[in-house]
Write a protein that holds these residues in place. Structure first.
Motif, mmCIF file in Angstrom:
data_model
loop_
_atom_site.group_PDB
_atom_site.id
_atom_site.type_symbol
_atom_site.label_atom_id
_atom_site.label_comp_id
_atom_site.label_asym_id
_atom_site.label_seq_id
_atom_site.Cartn_x
_atom_site.Cartn_y
_atom_site.Cartn_z
ATOM 1 N N PHE A 83 0.828 -1.208 0.000
ATOM 2 C CA PHE A 83 0.000 0.000 0.000
ATOM 3 C C PHE A 83 0.864 1.260 0.000
ATOM 4 O O PHE A 83 0.491 2.273 -0.602
ATOM 5 C CB PHE A 83 -0.982 -0.021 1.172
ATOM 6 N N ASP A 84 2.033 1.196 0.654
ATOM 7 C CA ASP A 84 2.969 2.328 0.567
ATOM 8 C C ASP A 84 3.394 2.548 -0.883
ATOM 9 O O ASP A 84 3.484 3.693 -1.349
ATOM 10 C CB ASP A 84 4.219 2.061 1.424
ATOM 11 N N ALA A 85 3.661 1.450 -1.595
ATOM 12 C CA ALA A 85 4.067 1.561 -3.008
ATOM 13 C C ALA A 85 2.939 2.181 -3.840
ATOM 14 O O ALA A 85 3.187 3.038 -4.701
ATOM 15 C CB ALA A 85 4.448 0.189 -3.550
ATOM 16 N N CYS A 86 1.707 1.751 -3.585
ATOM 17 C CA CYS A 86 0.562 2.300 -4.325
ATOM 18 C C CYS A 86 0.388 3.790 -4.023
ATOM 19 O O CYS A 86 0.088 4.590 -4.925
ATOM 20 C CB CYS A 86 -0.715 1.543 -3.967
ATOM 21 N N GLU A 87 0.586 4.165 -2.755
ATOM 22 C CA GLU A 87 0.458 5.585 -2.384
ATOM 23 C C GLU A 87 1.587 6.422 -2.984
ATOM 24 O O GLU A 87 1.407 7.607 -3.264
ATOM 25 C CB GLU A 87 0.416 5.731 -0.861
ATOM 26 N N ARG A 88 2.760 5.824 -3.201
ATOM 27 C CA ARG A 88 3.852 6.541 -3.882
ATOM 28 C C ARG A 88 3.546 6.724 -5.360
ATOM 29 O O ARG A 88 4.021 7.660 -5.993
ATOM 30 C CB ARG A 88 5.177 5.767 -3.734
ATOM 31 N N THR A 89 2.774 5.799 -5.907
ATOM 32 C CA THR A 89 2.470 5.822 -7.340
ATOM 33 C C THR A 89 1.320 6.775 -7.661
ATOM 34 O O THR A 89 1.320 7.431 -8.716
ATOM 35 C CB THR A 89 2.108 4.396 -7.813
ATOM 36 N N GLN A 90 0.327 6.855 -6.782
ATOM 37 C CA GLN A 90 -0.886 7.624 -7.077
ATOM 38 C C GLN A 90 -0.603 9.076 -7.505
ATOM 39 O O GLN A 90 -1.159 9.532 -8.502
ATOM 40 C CB GLN A 90 -1.842 7.603 -5.874
ATOM 41 N N PRO A 91 0.268 9.832 -6.799
ATOM 42 C CA PRO A 91 0.477 11.229 -7.224
ATOM 43 C C PRO A 91 0.993 11.353 -8.657
ATOM 44 O O PRO A 91 0.680 12.325 -9.354
ATOM 45 C CB PRO A 91 1.508 11.757 -6.214
ATOM 46 N N ALA A 92 1.774 10.361 -9.106
ATOM 47 C CA ALA A 92 2.346 10.418 -10.454
ATOM 48 C C ALA A 92 1.302 10.193 -11.543
ATOM 49 O O ALA A 92 1.543 10.502 -12.709
ATOM 50 C CB ALA A 92 3.459 9.387 -10.591
#
Length: 377
Positions: free
Chosen positions: A332-341
């Motif tokens: 979920f940390d990885a997904c949250e890092r991806t969302q802004p991009a």
């Protein structure tokens, strides 16, 4: 819009707008979340008539409850009078009926209108027609699945079919006796990311060596980047020195008796579209349900299920919970890092998939076929 003129090794992804555009999300709510079978409650938690739970399914609040005859009913959580939300709590219990907190219209556990102020002076009101609006309900694997469509798709084809497609047959999952297992732990995650990023992450293991050190210790083949879902029937094998599916590889809990010898010391992962992940290991089952709330927010409810005596005897489930809790946090940390991009011009035409992620490309094609509106930008 996606990337074109890619080298043969790469596959294009969806463009970033699919993860941010409110119009796309509204289409997904209507065409996917409200049109397909959607998993909500653990049936055993609706343990007596009047026990209820409410869930967000697409754009709708859905009320699930146990009726007098012991069956589970599903309704839109809306009073038929002026549309107030009927049950405002996430869970609870009523004695005999649901009463709207606005004008006291009252509905039986079967959804029928049973009382309202001055109702006796309105003899022309049909108590069934003005009762709560039903949604379709099925029970499977000890969970309640609902469908908001007027004509639901085949449960056997869509839900059970997804398991067969992954494991080869239904018998393989039935051996785990999931109906009879008990929830040893439940963790709810509020993820600031689009639901599709979470599905895509779960489907591939190209990231495993990078962000899942504990998981790749237990399942060494994951370090090579091939997901457990890479081909039909495959289960990732525990490492030689690993005793159980635990955070430190130590011994697990009592093995589920029905699990076949060839399923022992193996991990299986299944995606049931649109919002369920099922993880099978010899001594427990990890069951995720996703609730897409907004283009950039998804609530994930995760149950760790064990044999009843393990839970009832107070067995220490902590080490097995901790392994996949860490995996969840890492994912979920990885997904949250991806969302802004997803709203960056760098991702306006999307990204790329490598060959081991080919099944994500198939997921994207499936989704696009469900939607008839493309991003507007």
């Amino acid at each position: 819009m996606t990337m074109t003129n890619l080298p043969p090794s790469l596959i294009p992804t969806l463009s970033g707008e699919y993860y941010t555009d409110p119009e796309v999300f509204a289409q997904e709510q209507e065409r996917v979340l409200e049109a397909m079978w959607f998993c909500v409650a653990r049936a055993a938690e609706l343990d007596k008539p009047g026990a209820f739970r409410t869930y967000q399914v697409g754009r709708e609040s859905v009320l699930i409850s146990r009726s007098r005859d012991g069956s589970i009913k599903g309704f839109l959580n809306i009073c038929r009078h002026r549309g107030a939300k009927l049950c405002t709590e996430e869970s609870g219990e009523v004695k005999r009926a649901f009463q709207c907190p606005y004008h006291a219209w009252t509905y039986g556990l079967d959804g029928k209108l049973v009382a309202a102020p001055n109702l006796t002076s309105m003899p022309d009101i049909d108590r069934t027609e003005y009762g709560l609006i039903n949604v379709h309900v099925r029970e499977w694997l000890g969970y309640v699945w609902v469908c908001l469509a007027d004509e639901p798709p085949s449960f056997e084809a869509d839900v059970q079919g997804a398991v067969v497609e992954r494991l080869g047959d239904l018998e393989s999952i039935e051996r785990y006796g999931i109906d009879d297992l008990k929830v040893g732990r439940r963790i709810t995650y509020d993820v600031k990311a689009n639901w599709k990023l979470i599905i895509e992450n779960f489907m591939e293991c190209y990231h495993c060596a990078t962000i899942h050190p504990e998981l790749t210790e237990v399942l060494p083949e994951f370090a090579d980047g091939y997901a457990a879902q890479y081909y039909v029937g495959h289960g990732a094998e525990f490492g030689e020195d690993v005793q159980g599916f635990t955070v430190d590889g130590s011994e697990g809990l009592d093995r589920i008796p029905g699990v076949a010898d060839e399923q022992d010391r193996r991990y299986y992962a299944i995606t049931v579209r649109p919002q369920v992940f099922i993880n099978l290991v010899p001594d427990h089952v990890i069951f995720h349900r996703m609730y897409p709330m907004a283009p950039d927010r998804t609530v994930v409810e995760c149950d760790w299920l064990y044999l009843p005596h393990v839970v009832e005897s107070g067995g220490d489930v902590g080490r097995s919970v901790e392994l996949f809790h860490r995996v969840n946090q890492q994912d979920f940390d990885a997904c949250e890092r991806t969302q802004p991009a997803m709203s960056s011009k760098a991702y306006a035409k999307g990204g790329v998939l490598v060959p081991s992620e080919h099944h994500i490309g198939e997921f994207h094609t499936w989704l696009q076929n469900k939607l008839d509106v493309r991003p507007s930008h």
